[in-house]
Design a protein around this motif. Structure first.
Motif, mmCIF file in Angstrom:
data_model
loop_
_atom_site.group_PDB
_atom_site.id
_atom_site.type_symbol
_atom_site.label_atom_id
_atom_site.label_comp_id
_atom_site.label_asym_id
_atom_site.label_seq_id
_atom_site.Cartn_x
_atom_site.Cartn_y
_atom_site.Cartn_z
ATOM 1 N N ASN A 324 0.829 -1.204 0.000
ATOM 2 C CA ASN A 324 0.000 0.000 0.000
ATOM 3 C C ASN A 324 0.870 1.263 0.000
ATOM 4 O O ASN A 324 0.709 2.159 -0.833
ATOM 5 C CB ASN A 324 -0.923 -0.038 1.233
ATOM 6 C CG ASN A 324 -1.866 1.147 1.285
ATOM 7 O OD1 ASN A 324 -2.203 1.725 0.253
ATOM 8 N ND2 ASN A 324 -2.267 1.518 2.481
ATOM 9 N N LYS A 325 1.840 1.331 0.923
ATOM 10 C CA LYS A 325 2.685 2.532 1.033
ATOM 11 C C LYS A 325 3.605 2.679 -0.176
ATOM 12 O O LYS A 325 3.829 3.791 -0.665
ATOM 13 C CB LYS A 325 3.514 2.493 2.334
ATOM 14 C CG LYS A 325 2.698 2.842 3.568
ATOM 15 C CD LYS A 325 3.557 3.212 4.765
ATOM 16 C CE LYS A 325 2.682 3.708 5.908
ATOM 17 N NZ LYS A 325 3.438 3.973 7.128
ATOM 18 N N SER A 327 3.054 1.567 -3.239
ATOM 19 C CA SER A 327 2.240 1.968 -4.405
ATOM 20 C C SER A 327 1.939 3.457 -4.380
ATOM 21 O O SER A 327 2.046 4.153 -5.397
ATOM 22 C CB SER A 327 0.932 1.175 -4.437
ATOM 23 O OG SER A 327 1.181 -0.180 -4.713
ATOM 24 N N GLN A 328 1.556 3.962 -3.212
ATOM 25 C CA GLN A 328 1.254 5.395 -3.080
ATOM 26 C C GLN A 328 2.468 6.245 -3.451
ATOM 27 O O GLN A 328 2.339 7.288 -4.088
ATOM 28 C CB GLN A 328 0.809 5.708 -1.648
ATOM 29 C CG GLN A 328 -0.587 5.216 -1.310
ATOM 30 C CD GLN A 328 -0.921 5.446 0.164
ATOM 31 O OE1 GLN A 328 -0.271 6.229 0.858
ATOM 32 N NE2 GLN A 328 -1.932 4.760 0.643
ATOM 33 N N SER A 332 3.074 8.581 -7.139
ATOM 34 C CA SER A 332 2.949 10.027 -6.931
ATOM 35 C C SER A 332 4.306 10.722 -7.071
ATOM 36 O O SER A 332 5.129 10.700 -6.141
ATOM 37 C CB SER A 332 2.357 10.325 -5.548
ATOM 38 O OG SER A 332 2.405 11.714 -5.287
ATOM 39 N N LYS A 335 4.614 13.314 -4.316
ATOM 40 C CA LYS A 335 5.038 12.786 -3.011
ATOM 41 C C LYS A 335 6.547 12.531 -3.007
ATOM 42 O O LYS A 335 7.240 12.863 -2.037
ATOM 43 C CB LYS A 335 4.282 11.480 -2.713
ATOM 44 C CG LYS A 335 4.640 10.802 -1.396
ATOM 45 C CD LYS A 335 4.105 11.569 -0.210
ATOM 46 C CE LYS A 335 4.264 10.782 1.082
ATOM 47 N NZ LYS A 335 4.018 11.640 2.279
#
Length: 365
Positions: A324-325, A327-328, A332, A335
């Motif tokens: 999850n982290k 992929s984010q 981005s 980010k």
């Protein structure tokens, strides 16, 4: 003509204690070519190999840390300590140092204890945001304490503290100019993102298990991997290097190229690693080791994370949080840029010179 000073440095156990000591010695050697240097380490630890490779003499003490559980090694500790104090006293008496510098590790405790007892000017270089018990005790006796984080007056006498940062390898100061050369060196695919995985100088069992498990997932994210697994784990994980776009290395000798080639870095949070990553300025996911004294790696990582300058995943949360982290972050660009810009602001690029300035003051006092 430069004065022929005699200088003892003590630090070891891991690369995080050894490389700062070598960096300080090299800077002192530049300023005082006629100076004589002696390193003191722990027998059978990696400093006994790495320090001679860097061109310096080293002597070893029979010393190790205290294990968390009751073991035979713990029963031996009092004998090792007495032996090390005796040997340290002999070394100091024979070498007659003008100054003694401790960068942490098992051997620096006995050595600085004996040096300060003889009123030899002494300096501690504390790398972590949360010091261990040895440096807390020694802080009462040494003249100067060079630190890398704010707030250490909770542990050390305030008037002795100088915030310098941690010494880093000089080749890291201009990695942006090496990107193309680094990608060619590692034979990387230009259109793929590169993930650099670092488990510390000895390797990390848990990070290695994670990467092996997530190789298929990372391939779906169009990621290629430079994976430093540590020499203890190389035989187990080298087979993964046969997978397309995965390189497995026991150790990375060209760290400047590895950092230059990386788009995202997964790393432990040892003090030297954190300091290097601030200078490198790439997006980082810290996975701190929970098995270190005072849980200092988590504290080191948190000091960066609270500035919105890195991500942190605890080992216990990897199975549920990692994909999850990651992929984010990989999806981005914004980010990535925010983390990169913020971590660069925390870099202390003149650490080695600033520490040696303090050593010089002790030599001339």
């Amino acid at each position: 003509m430069s004065k022929s000073y005699r200088i003892i440095l003590s630090g070891g156990g891991t690369g995080g204690h050894i490389y700062p000591a070598i960096a300080i010695a090299n800077e002192l050697k530049t300023r005082y070519p006629d100076a004589e240097f002696l390193f003191v380490g722990a027998k059978d630890r990696m400093e006994m190999e790495k320090v001679p490779q860097a061109g310096f003499k080293i002597e070893g003490l029979w010393i190790s840390g205290i294990q968390r559980e009751l073991t035979l090694k713990n029963l031996m500790f009092p004998f090792k300590l007495i032996s090390s104090l005796y040997e340290a006293r002999k070394i100091i008496k024979k070498f007659k140092p003008d100054v003694v510098i401790g960068t942490g590790g098992f051997a620096s405790g006995p050595l600085l204890q004996m040096a300060t007892g003889k009123n030899i000017p002494s300096l501690i270089q504390e790398q972590n945001s949360f010091p261990g018990i040895t440096n807390k005790l020694l802080s009462k006796k040494v003249q100067k304490i060079c630190v890398a984080y704010d707030g250490l007056d909770r542990f050390f006498p305030k008037q002795k503290i100088i915030k310098t940062g941690n010494p880093v390898r000089q080749g890291l100061l201009d990695i942006n100019s090496k990107t193309e050369e680094a990608k060619a060196f590692f034979k990387l695919v230009p259109e793929k993102k590169t993930l650099l995985v670092l488990g510390g100088s000895l390797g990390s069992k848990r990070i290695n298990e994670l990467i092996e498990k997530e190789i298929d997932y990372l391939q779906t994210r169009n990621v290629q991997i430079i994976w430093q697994c540590g020499k203890l784990y190389y035989d187990k994980y080298k087979i993964n290097g046969n997978t397309k776009n995965v390189q497995v290395h026991a150790y990375l000798n060209n760290m400047d190229f590895a950092y230059a080639a990386a788009d995202i870095i997964i790393s432990r949070a040892g003090a030297s690693s954190v300091s290097e990553l601030c200078i490198v300025g790439k997006p980082v996911i810290f996975i701190p080791s929970p098995n270190v004294a005072e849980d200092h790696q988590t504290k080191n990582a948190m000091a960066i994370v609270k500035e919105n300058a890195a991500l942190l995943i605890q080992e216990s949360d990897l199975d549920v949080d990692f994909e999850n982290k990651f992929s984010q972050l990989i999806e981005s660009k914004e980010k990535q840029n925010i983390l990169s810009e913020n971590i660069k602001k925390l870099a202390l690029v003149n650490a080695t010179k600033d520490i040696v300035d303090e050593v010089e003051k002790l030599l001339k006092s």
